[in-house]
Scaffold this motif. Structure first.
Motif, short mmCIF file in Angstrom:
data_model
loop_
_atom_site.label_atom_id
_atom_site.label_comp_id
_atom_site.label_asym_id
_atom_site.label_seq_id
_atom_site.Cartn_x
_atom_site.Cartn_y
_atom_site.Cartn_z
N MET A 117 8.46 -2.12 13.74
CA MET A 117 7.47 -3.17 13.78
C MET A 117 6.06 -2.57 13.90
O MET A 117 5.13 -3.12 13.36
CB MET A 117 7.80 -4.10 14.96
N LYS A 118 5.95 -1.47 14.63
CA LYS A 118 4.64 -0.83 14.78
C LYS A 118 4.07 -0.42 13.43
O LYS A 118 2.89 -0.60 13.16
CB LYS A 118 4.76 0.39 15.70
N LYS A 119 4.94 0.09 12.55
CA LYS A 119 4.49 0.48 11.21
C LYS A 119 3.99 -0.73 10.43
O LYS A 119 3.03 -0.64 9.68
CB LYS A 119 5.61 1.18 10.45
N VAL A 120 4.67 -1.87 10.61
CA VAL A 120 4.27 -3.09 9.91
C VAL A 120 2.88 -3.51 10.38
O VAL A 120 2.01 -3.85 9.57
CB VAL A 120 5.30 -4.22 10.15
N LEU A 121 2.65 -3.48 11.69
CA LEU A 121 1.34 -3.88 12.22
C LEU A 121 0.24 -2.94 11.75
O LEU A 121 -0.86 -3.38 11.44
CB LEU A 121 1.40 -3.94 13.75
N ILE A 122 0.53 -1.66 11.69
CA ILE A 122 -0.45 -0.69 11.21
C ILE A 122 -0.77 -0.96 9.75
O ILE A 122 -1.93 -0.96 9.34
CB ILE A 122 0.05 0.76 11.41
N LEU A 123 0.26 -1.23 8.96
CA LEU A 123 0.05 -1.49 7.53
C LEU A 123 -0.76 -2.76 7.33
O LEU A 123 -1.67 -2.80 6.49
CB LEU A 123 1.38 -1.58 6.80
N VAL A 124 -0.46 -3.82 8.08
CA VAL A 124 -1.23 -5.06 7.98
C VAL A 124 -2.69 -4.80 8.35
O VAL A 124 -3.60 -5.29 7.67
CB VAL A 124 -0.61 -6.18 8.85
N LYS A 135 10.41 -21.78 8.17
CA LYS A 135 11.59 -22.55 8.59
C LYS A 135 12.77 -21.61 8.84
O LYS A 135 13.46 -21.74 9.85
CB LYS A 135 11.94 -23.58 7.52
N ARG A 136 13.02 -20.65 7.93
CA ARG A 136 14.12 -19.70 8.12
C ARG A 136 13.91 -18.87 9.38
O ARG A 136 14.85 -18.61 10.13
CB ARG A 136 14.25 -18.78 6.91
N GLY A 137 12.67 -18.45 9.61
CA GLY A 137 12.38 -17.65 10.80
C GLY A 137 12.58 -18.43 12.09
O GLY A 137 13.18 -17.92 13.05
N VAL A 138 12.12 -19.67 12.12
CA VAL A 138 12.29 -20.51 13.32
C VAL A 138 13.79 -20.76 13.56
O VAL A 138 14.26 -20.66 14.70
CB VAL A 138 11.52 -21.84 13.18
N GLU A 139 14.53 -21.07 12.51
CA GLU A 139 15.96 -21.29 12.66
C GLU A 139 16.66 -20.04 13.19
O GLU A 139 17.55 -20.13 14.03
CB GLU A 139 16.58 -21.72 11.33
N PHE A 140 16.24 -18.86 12.72
CA PHE A 140 16.82 -17.62 13.21
C PHE A 140 16.55 -17.43 14.70
O PHE A 140 17.46 -17.14 15.47
CB PHE A 140 16.27 -16.40 12.43
N SER A 194 7.07 -10.67 2.35
CA SER A 194 7.90 -9.75 1.57
C SER A 194 8.87 -8.95 2.44
O SER A 194 9.84 -8.38 1.92
CB SER A 194 7.02 -8.79 0.76
N LYS A 195 8.63 -8.89 3.73
CA LYS A 195 9.46 -8.10 4.64
C LYS A 195 10.51 -8.92 5.38
O LYS A 195 11.29 -8.39 6.16
CB LYS A 195 8.59 -7.36 5.67
N GLN A 196 10.56 -10.23 5.15
CA GLN A 196 11.51 -11.08 5.85
C GLN A 196 12.90 -10.91 5.24
O GLN A 196 13.07 -10.90 4.02
CB GLN A 196 11.09 -12.54 5.76
N TRP A 216 12.72 -10.72 10.95
CA TRP A 216 11.91 -9.55 10.61
C TRP A 216 12.34 -8.45 11.55
O TRP A 216 12.65 -8.70 12.71
CB TRP A 216 10.42 -9.82 10.85
N SER A 217 12.35 -7.22 11.09
CA SER A 217 12.63 -6.05 11.89
C SER A 217 14.06 -6.06 12.42
O SER A 217 15.00 -6.14 11.66
CB SER A 217 11.61 -5.90 13.00
N ASP A 218 14.24 -6.03 13.73
CA ASP A 218 15.55 -5.90 14.37
C ASP A 218 16.14 -7.27 14.69
O ASP A 218 15.59 -8.01 15.51
CB ASP A 218 15.38 -5.09 15.66
N PRO A 219 17.28 -7.63 14.08
CA PRO A 219 17.85 -8.96 14.33
C PRO A 219 18.32 -9.14 15.78
O PRO A 219 18.54 -10.27 16.21
CB PRO A 219 19.02 -9.05 13.35
N GLN A 220 18.46 -8.06 16.53
CA GLN A 220 18.87 -8.16 17.94
C GLN A 220 17.69 -8.50 18.85
O GLN A 220 17.89 -8.74 20.04
CB GLN A 220 19.51 -6.85 18.39
N MET A 221 16.48 -8.51 18.29
CA MET A 221 15.28 -8.78 19.08
C MET A 221 14.49 -9.91 18.43
O MET A 221 13.58 -9.67 17.64
CB MET A 221 14.44 -7.50 19.20
N PRO A 222 14.82 -11.17 18.76
CA PRO A 222 14.17 -12.31 18.11
C PRO A 222 12.65 -12.35 18.32
O PRO A 222 11.94 -12.94 17.52
CB PRO A 222 14.84 -13.53 18.72
#
Length: 83
Positions: free
Chosen positions: A1-8, A72-77, A35-37, A43-49
């Motif tokens: 996730m840190k890499k994603v934040l740096i890239l953004v 919607k998919r993210g909220v449902e997850f 694009s990363k979902q 996003w990222s680790d499914p064990q860490m909502p």
């Protein structure tokens, strides 16, 4: 996730440097996040909502974007993974 934040952050900086303005920077960042979902909504680790909640929070501030399905998919997850 840190890499994603740096890239953004880098994308936002590039948009400002090239005179694209804040709208372009926000759209570029949102498109990158979309694009990363994963197909199941996380996003990222499914064990860490919480790592899915952060991109959702960012996307919630993107008025006018075509991101309702992804949000919607993210909220449902997040809701289905609560313990």
């Amino acid at each position: 996730m840190k890499k994603v934040l740096i890239l953004v952050s880098c994308l936002l900086s590039l948009a400002f440097a090239h005179g694209g303005g804040i709208e372009t920077a926000v759209a570029n960042g949102a498109n990158f996040l979309l694009s990363k979902q994963a197909a199941d909504g996380h996003w990222s680790d499914p064990q860490m909502p919480a790592l899915t909640a952060l991109p959702l929070w960012a996307l919630s501030g993107c008025a006018g974007m075509k991101n309702e399905g992804a949000v919607k998919r993210g909220v449902e997850f997040v809701l289905k993974t609560q313990r």
